[in-house]
Design a protein around this motif. Sequence first.
Motif, PDB file in Angstrom:
ATOM      1  N   GLU A  43     -62.189 -21.905 -77.154  1.00  0.00           N
ATOM      2  CA  GLU A  43     -62.435 -23.112 -76.668  1.00  0.00           C
ATOM      3  C   GLU A  43     -62.606 -24.121 -77.412  1.00  0.00           C
ATOM      4  OE1 GLU A  43     -62.680 -25.217 -72.749  1.00  0.00           O
ATOM      5  OE2 GLU A  43     -61.607 -23.429 -73.578  1.00  0.00           O
ATOM      6  N   PHE A  44     -63.693 -24.275 -78.444  1.00  0.00           N
ATOM      7  CA  PHE A  44     -64.187 -25.082 -79.000  1.00  0.00           C
ATOM      8  C   PHE A  44     -63.113 -25.659 -80.169  1.00  0.00           C
ATOM      9  CE2 PHE A  44     -68.589 -24.217 -78.084  1.00  0.00           C
ATOM     10  CZ  PHE A  44     -68.932 -25.521 -77.432  1.00  0.00           C
ATOM     11  N   SER A  45     -62.474 -24.545 -80.662  1.00  0.00           N
ATOM     12  CA  SER A  45     -61.349 -24.925 -81.560  1.00  0.00           C
ATOM     13  C   SER A  45     -60.206 -25.416 -81.146  1.00  0.00           C
ATOM     14  CB  SER A  45     -61.248 -23.583 -82.580  1.00  0.00           C
ATOM     15  OG  SER A  45     -60.350 -22.599 -81.686  1.00  0.00           O
ATOM     16  N   ALA A  46     -59.848 -25.170 -79.955  1.00  0.00           N
ATOM     17  CA  ALA A  46     -58.694 -25.617 -79.225  1.00  0.00           C
ATOM     18  C   ALA A  46     -59.124 -27.297 -78.626  1.00  0.00           C
ATOM     19  CB  ALA A  46     -58.234 -24.880 -78.031  1.00  0.00           C
ATOM     20  N   LYS A  47     -60.248 -27.336 -78.231  1.00  0.00           N
ATOM     21  CA  LYS A  47     -60.537 -28.696 -77.541  1.00  0.00           C
ATOM     22  C   LYS A  47     -61.352 -29.639 -78.200  1.00  0.00           C
ATOM     23  CE  LYS A  47     -59.232 -26.133 -73.225  1.00  0.00           C
ATOM     24  NZ  LYS A  47     -59.694 -26.045 -71.908  1.00  0.00           N
ATOM     25  N   GLY A  48     -62.392 -29.021 -79.250  1.00  0.00           N
ATOM     26  CA  GLY A  48     -63.303 -29.792 -79.849  1.00  0.00           C
ATOM     27  C   GLY A  48     -64.672 -29.748 -78.986  1.00  0.00           C
ATOM     28  N   TYR A  49     -65.537 -30.291 -79.403  1.00  0.00           N
ATOM     29  CA  TYR A  49     -66.843 -30.239 -78.958  1.00  0.00           C
ATOM     30  C   TYR A  49     -66.726 -31.178 -77.484  1.00  0.00           C
ATOM     31  CZ  TYR A  49     -71.724 -31.165 -77.502  1.00  0.00           C
ATOM     32  OH  TYR A  49     -72.833 -31.156 -76.800  1.00  0.00           O
TER      33      TYR A  49
END
Length: 236
Positions: A43-49
């Motif tokens: 999730e974080f790698s796809a959308k950032g923090y």
Amino acid sequence: MTNLDGLYNEQMASHSESASAKKIVPRDPARTRARILKAAIAEFSAKGYSGARTVQIASRAKSNIRMLYHYFGGKDALYVCVLEEVLSKLRAAELQLDFDALAPTAGILQMFDFIDTHFGARPELRRLLAYENMNQARHLKRSALIREGASPVLDLIGNLLRRGEAIGLFRPGVDPLHLYVAMVSMAYYSRAHGPTLSRIFETDLLADDWQAAHRTQSHEMLMGFLAPVIKKGRKA
């Protein structure tokens, strides 16, 4: 016994068996935590923090938001754990490299090949680093674990440089951190910016053959940089 009594007894027995089955299902906190962490990396790698959502992470992990907060404490702490996980894997794998039996030149090239392969195989690491750079490393600053893991890697490179310098293969004064940053740059940049560079130059920089040629060129650049400077003699 009436038919109604028999039906009631069957229902009670079924309920008791169902309750017993639920009671004996063992909980596995480690597995639940690992699933949440894996989902968080995606999730974080796809959308950032900023774009990531804890509800979506819990759903990806087939868990619930209560468990996410129980194991990680919240979005900030979970994101730090994600960064620690991906970077600790890189550090742990680097420290498994054994250069003692290798010539210094072979050791440097093996270090570069490892970095190049690691970044190539882990697009999530490239994306997470890009997002964290945009945030001025705000979350990385909170992790002592990541800072502690960096020094041994520089020690490995420093030892190779000292050995190479001692036998005249490398020029003196090369800084291990500068060299490591250069190696990461050569492995990282063409992949992280591959989509835009490929469009600008109408060449697929992410193709296997282009990346193989880039690795060969990187080897030549590293060896050229490390080679001792040959001083020209004075003219008569």
